[in-house]
Design an enzyme around this catalytic site. Sequence first.
Site, PDB file in Angstrom:
ATOM      1  N   GLU A   1       0.812  -1.225   0.000  1.00  5.54           N
ATOM      2  CA  GLU A   1       0.000   0.000   0.000  1.00  5.54           C
ATOM      3  C   GLU A   1       0.846   1.277   0.000  1.00  5.54           C
ATOM      4  O   GLU A   1       0.368   2.340   0.406  1.00  5.54           O
ATOM      5  CB  GLU A   1      -0.942  -0.007   1.198  1.00  5.54           C
ATOM      6  CG  GLU A   1      -1.997  -1.096   1.106  1.00  5.54           C
ATOM      7  CD  GLU A   1      -3.162  -0.819   2.019  1.00  5.54           C
ATOM      8  OE1 GLU A   1      -4.217  -0.426   1.520  1.00  5.54           O
ATOM      9  OE2 GLU A   1      -2.998  -0.998   3.250  1.00  5.54           O
TER      10      GLU A   1
ATOM     11  N   HIS B   1      -0.567   5.631   7.514  1.00  2.92           N
ATOM     12  CA  HIS B   1      -1.723   4.793   7.183  1.00  2.92           C
ATOM     13  C   HIS B   1      -1.875   3.766   8.292  1.00  2.92           C
ATOM     14  O   HIS B   1      -0.919   3.057   8.614  1.00  2.92           O
ATOM     15  CB  HIS B   1      -1.530   4.078   5.844  1.00  2.92           C
ATOM     16  CG  HIS B   1      -2.542   2.991   5.615  1.00  2.92           C
ATOM     17  ND1 HIS B   1      -3.899   3.224   5.695  1.00  2.92           N
ATOM     18  CD2 HIS B   1      -2.399   1.665   5.343  1.00  2.92           C
ATOM     19  CE1 HIS B   1      -4.545   2.094   5.474  1.00  2.92           C
ATOM     20  NE2 HIS B   1      -3.666   1.122   5.268  1.00  2.92           N
TER      21      HIS B   1
ATOM     22  N   HIS C   1      -4.833   1.072  10.696  1.00  7.26           N
ATOM     23  CA  HIS C   1      -6.094   0.321  10.743  1.00  7.26           C
ATOM     24  C   HIS C   1      -6.689   0.388  12.151  1.00  7.26           C
ATOM     25  O   HIS C   1      -7.264  -0.594  12.616  1.00  7.26           O
ATOM     26  CB  HIS C   1      -5.856  -1.145  10.371  1.00  7.26           C
ATOM     27  CG  HIS C   1      -5.147  -1.376   9.076  1.00  7.26           C
ATOM     28  ND1 HIS C   1      -4.405  -2.503   8.816  1.00  7.26           N
ATOM     29  CD2 HIS C   1      -5.074  -0.619   7.945  1.00  7.26           C
ATOM     30  CE1 HIS C   1      -3.905  -2.431   7.588  1.00  7.26           C
ATOM     31  NE2 HIS C   1      -4.283  -1.303   7.043  1.00  7.26           N
TER      32      HIS C   1
ATOM     33  N   HIS D   1     -11.563  -0.501   6.311  1.00  6.02           N
ATOM     34  CA  HIS D   1     -10.123  -0.721   6.185  1.00  6.02           C
ATOM     35  C   HIS D   1      -9.336   0.096   7.222  1.00  6.02           C
ATOM     36  O   HIS D   1      -8.688  -0.479   8.090  1.00  6.02           O
ATOM     37  CB  HIS D   1      -9.721  -0.346   4.749  1.00  6.02           C
ATOM     38  CG  HIS D   1      -8.276  -0.490   4.440  1.00  6.02           C
ATOM     39  ND1 HIS D   1      -7.782  -0.475   3.161  1.00  6.02           N
ATOM     40  CD2 HIS D   1      -7.183  -0.622   5.232  1.00  6.02           C
ATOM     41  CE1 HIS D   1      -6.473  -0.613   3.171  1.00  6.02           C
ATOM     42  NE2 HIS D   1      -6.089  -0.696   4.419  1.00  6.02           N
TER      43      HIS D   1
HETATM   44 ZN   LIG Z   1      -4.082  -0.831   4.965  1.00  4.03          ZN
END
Ligand SMILES: [Zn+2]
Length: 269
Positions: A110, A129, A131, A199
């Site tokens: 990603e 980023h 979760h 996500h």
């Molecule tokens: Zn992710």
Amino acid sequence: MTKTITRRSFLAGSALLAANTLLISGQQPPASAGAADAALIADLVAAYRILAQQGVLDGFGHVSARHNRAANRFIMARSLAPELVTAADLIEFDLDGNAVDAKGRALYSERFIHAEIYRARPDVRAVVHNHAPSVIPFGVTNVPMRPVFHMAGFIGNGVPVFDIRKMFGMTDMLVSDSAKGRALAQTLGDKTCVLMRGHGVAIVGPTIQYAVGRSVYLDVNAKVQAQAMALNPNVAYLDPQEAQKIVEGGENRGYERPWELWKAKAMGK
Ligand SMILES: [Zn+2]
């Protein structure tokens, strides 16, 4: 057990595949912008560890920083659990997500989240980023995430939700190429955070400290907002003007005070 192994092998496989894409296509890797500033490298390593220790990242998720010598390069770790990252694990990338020299190591699939946000937002110098479970409910319901306390003034302009299904149909939910990264960056717009339906979230900042501080307090805000709404759905959120004044006033003093503490703890000092 079987499921775990399958998923793990699959993830490892796709990361290796990504690392080898350049070799397969016969394309030359991008040139390096040169060694990044030592302080930037030290802060980026600390950022990985801090976010893991704060429970914002677990075995997944990542942080990156724009290269201090070149606006079209950024630095992030090889595919590795964040709490284990050292300076030796950091790799330079171009904005197409190509590694300058991966040395055969697996890459985060990603990384395109970071690449395309840097391309779209010249003001951004760090991207996270994660979760974090606390933020997920706000991406899968019609309840917008809003600032419930002064530490979250940075979301006063709203938190958009990126639904990968709208543009890309049925996917594995991962932002694993430039087109998906571009769509995510477009949804982010000029905001500080973008939720990713089912996500996680991407969070940006003008420095590593801002991106890390915002990630920590976005997690706190999500928890506190859910608690407030459980008491009574009629919540007194920060007014957009109050949030604006917080941002204009230097937003939590640039996170300098907690950063000093978090970094000392994360680096064992
Ligand atoms: Zn992710």
